[in-house]
Design an enzyme around this catalytic site. Structure first.
Site, PDB file in Angstrom:
ATOM      1  CB  CYS A 391     -51.305  12.395  62.469  1.00 63.32           C
ATOM      2  SG  CYS A 391     -49.882  11.479  62.363  1.00 63.32           S
ATOM      3  CG  HIS A 552     -68.996  -4.077  87.874  1.00 61.94           C
ATOM      4  ND1 HIS A 552     -69.281  -3.116  88.745  1.00 61.94           N
ATOM      5  CD2 HIS A 552     -68.552  -3.503  86.806  1.00 61.94           C
ATOM      6  CE1 HIS A 552     -68.754  -1.915  88.340  1.00 61.94           C
ATOM      7  NE2 HIS A 552     -68.161  -2.297  87.057  1.00 61.94           N
TER       8      HIS A 552
END
Length: 631
Positions: A391, A552
């Site tokens: 940034c 899963h």
């Protein structure tokens, strides 16, 4: 015709908003990399001036030269470097000296003009001289071009730009004093608070309010402008109201957000909570205005910009005798926002799910006309060793984002260096660079060798999960290429023994354990994979509709998969998965893309209501096996 006019007006409005955002971020970008110097000046001021905590006549002599010379020149250098690299930075600093000498007030505005101007001039001069300098004369020409242009710009700044900026400063000073004297400063919250929600907080604070505050602080020893944007009270009041009156995941997320916002100073964390219900902008504005009114009433102010805007930074920058006034304003704004937010949040009755918070983030992205982060492509296919969050200053939101991703990778056992840096300091060996979308273009110039990911929100971004999953896949492929599990080479994806029909209904977690047990007993997965399946269900329901669930594992569970396989359990009376009854529970353990064919078959089954209905009660095992294994 009217539609065309409206469309053109929307485009013009969007373009104007984008330009304002870019301008704000550019101004902020000149200050943010030097915020440490501002804090150093603020600490020296708070401690050693005659009204400070530890008055010292000798050490207080540092205050004047730092604010008159050091800080403006740093801003000018940074602004020049942003446009014209190092040579542009030097020229920007020299040009800034011209406006400093010609004025008797801190020339932050002058620095923000002369710095970028110096960088622009240097870039144009370098372009003009490119490929025209005789061999052996490069250093001579480079040094003299900076020197000559520096002398020209410094004189121009002293004679022309300085007086103009000084006049502008006097006009602004008079306008501000008028607003303060008539008690209208709280009205500024009508602009400040909505601007913050649109992530213009840093640009507003460091690009506008900060320079105004610095000038006022040199005259009075403190400035209320340092408190207008950085006051954490409105955000704290809002998050407390969510914690008390909301429900489910929204309520549970509030305490963590409170810590990050109030103690860490990362205000961006509460912005999506406002967007979940736009009416909440009213309590936030009211809280901000009441805080400003309290600050003005009690004569509160800080000696320098608190960055980041945490309560600790505000306390550190409070002058001697002024701490209680600062805390009073924060407390009042917190209380006002809390009590005004309470009925709005209670009336909404937030449900116990995370989707509302994510919808708010998506709403913000839609307002900007951008696709959501979950659509961001993660194209990695090589081992990753370094990820950089970048940034303007390399701290604040990017630091929080780096910390969040670092923790997620640690949980998955992925050892990758994750750091946060200013865009200008991105390491050459960075493989992935994550930046705010408005900064990505600059980041690509600074690190063209890296893959760049653009985001709008550094806090709990869904892109992080996508990135983690991709890195897990890369790690798995590397391990597969090195070691192949013994005894699993000949296992088919589905065995008939792993199809159990006519099962008695059970709780959903028990059904998931049954599906996982079949996979483990057949050698497809390790025992730990069952826990990963349970965790996935706790995180997000695996019910996909039409009477089918596909439990899963989470990403970390992939390390426990030895071979791609599935198990199928039929429950004629159904298993309650919360979002619907599952008559068919299909346990999945997938390595790479090997299970995609089965998922494709499953998708076809879901589209055929007749087949899905038959699967609920059929006793024909061969039919089920053929259905799921056909090409």
């Amino acid at each position: 015709m009217e539609t065309q006019v409206n469309t053109n007006e929307m485009h013009a409005s969007g373009k104007m908003r984008l330009n304002i955002q870019r301008m704000g971020r550019f101004l902020s970008g000149m200050v943010m990399p030097n915020i440490g110097a501002f804090i150093a000046w603020g600490l020296i001021t708070a401690l050693f001036i005659p009204t400070g905590w530890l008055p010292n006549e000798n050490l207080s002599k540092l205050v004047g030269p730092m604010i008159i010379y050091l800080l403006p020149i740093l801003i000018g250098y940074t602004g020049g470097k942003m446009i014209g690299d190092l040579r542009g930075g030097v020229l920007g600093a020299v040009a800034t000296a011209g406006v400093i000498v010609g004025a008797d007030v801190p020339m932050f505005l002058g620095a923000m003009i002369m710095g970028p101007l110096g960088g622009f001039v240097m870039r144009k001069v370098d372009d003009m001289l490119k490929d025209k300098v005789p061999a052996g004369f490069e250093m001579l020409v480079n040094n003299f071009s900076v020197g000559i242009m520096g002398a020209v710009l410094a004189v121009a700044a002293y004679k022309v730009i300085g007086p103009v900026v000084l006049s502008l400063n006097l006009i602004l000073k008079g306008a501000v004093e008028t607003v303060v004297n008539v008690g209208l400063l709280p009205i500024a919250s009508l602009v400040i608070e909505p601007a913050k929600i649109l992530f213009l907080n840093n640009a507003l604070n460091h690009g506008v309010l900060g320079p105004m505050g610095m000038q006022q602080a040199t005259e009075t020893g403190r400035s209320i402008f340092f408190l207008l944007e950085t006051n954490p009270g409105p955000g704290l009041g809002l998050l407390l109201a969510y914690y008390v009156f909301a429900k489910g995941m929204i309520k549970q997320s509030a305490p963590g957000a409170i810590i990050i916002h109030f103690l860490g100073g990362i205000h961006e964390i509460y912005f999506p909570y406002v967007l979940m219900n736009p009416l909440l902008i009213i309590p936030v504005i009211a809280g901000g205005a009441s805080g400003v009114f309290t600050f003005a009433l009690l004569g509160a102010g800080l000696v320098a910009t608190p960055s980041p805007g945490s309560i600790f930074a505000l306390m550190a920058m409070a002058p001697r005798g002024g701490l209680l006034a600062v805390l009073a304003g924060v407390l009042v704004s917190t209380a006002v926002t809390f009590f005004l937010s309470a009925p709005i949040i209670k009336a909404r009755g937030y449900a116990a799910d995370e989707e509302k918070l994510e919808a708010a983030k998506t709403q913000l992205q839609g307002m900007k006309g951008k696709k959501t982060e979950t659509e961001t492509a993660i194209k990695l296919n090589v081992a990753v060793k370094k990820i950089v969050f970048a940034c303007d200053a390399g701290m604040g939101s990017s630091a929080m984002g780096a910390s969040t991703l670092r923790n997620k990778l640690k949980k998955q056992g992925i050892h990758v260096q994750v750091s946060n840096d200013a865009i200008e300091n991105i390491p050459e060996d960075a493989q992935i660079v994550i930046t705010h979308e408005n900064l990505t273009a600059r980041a690509k110039l600074a690190a063209p060798q890296a893959e760049h990911i653009s985001i709008q929100d550094f806090i709990e971004n869904p892109v992080y999960d996508l990135l983690v999953e991709r890195l897990v896949e890369i790690k798995e492929k590397q391990q597969e290429s090195q070691v192949k599990p013994i005894g699993t080479e000949e296992l088919p994806v589905l065995q008939k023994k792993n199809i159990l029909l006519g099962q008695r209904s059970v709780e959903k977690m028990e059904a998931i354990k049954m599906a996982g047990r079949l996979l483990a007993d057949s050698g497809y997965v390790a025992e730990e994979y069952i826990d990963a399946m349970i965790q996935r269900e706790n995180d997000l329901s695996t019910y996909i509709g039409n009477g089918i669930a596909i439990p899963h594992g989470v990403a970390s569970g992939r390390m426990q998969i030895r071979k791609t396989g599935i198990s199928i359990l039929q429950f004629p009376d159904g298993v309650d998965f919360g979002e619907g009854l599952a008559y068919l529970v299909v346990g999945i353990a997938g390595v790479g893309n090997e299970h995609l064919a089965i998922l494709s078959n499953l998708a076809s089954i879901m589209e055929e209501d007749e087949i899905a209905e038959r699967l609920k009660t059929t006793e024909d095992l061969e039919y089920v096996y053929t259905l799921f294994t056909k090409k």
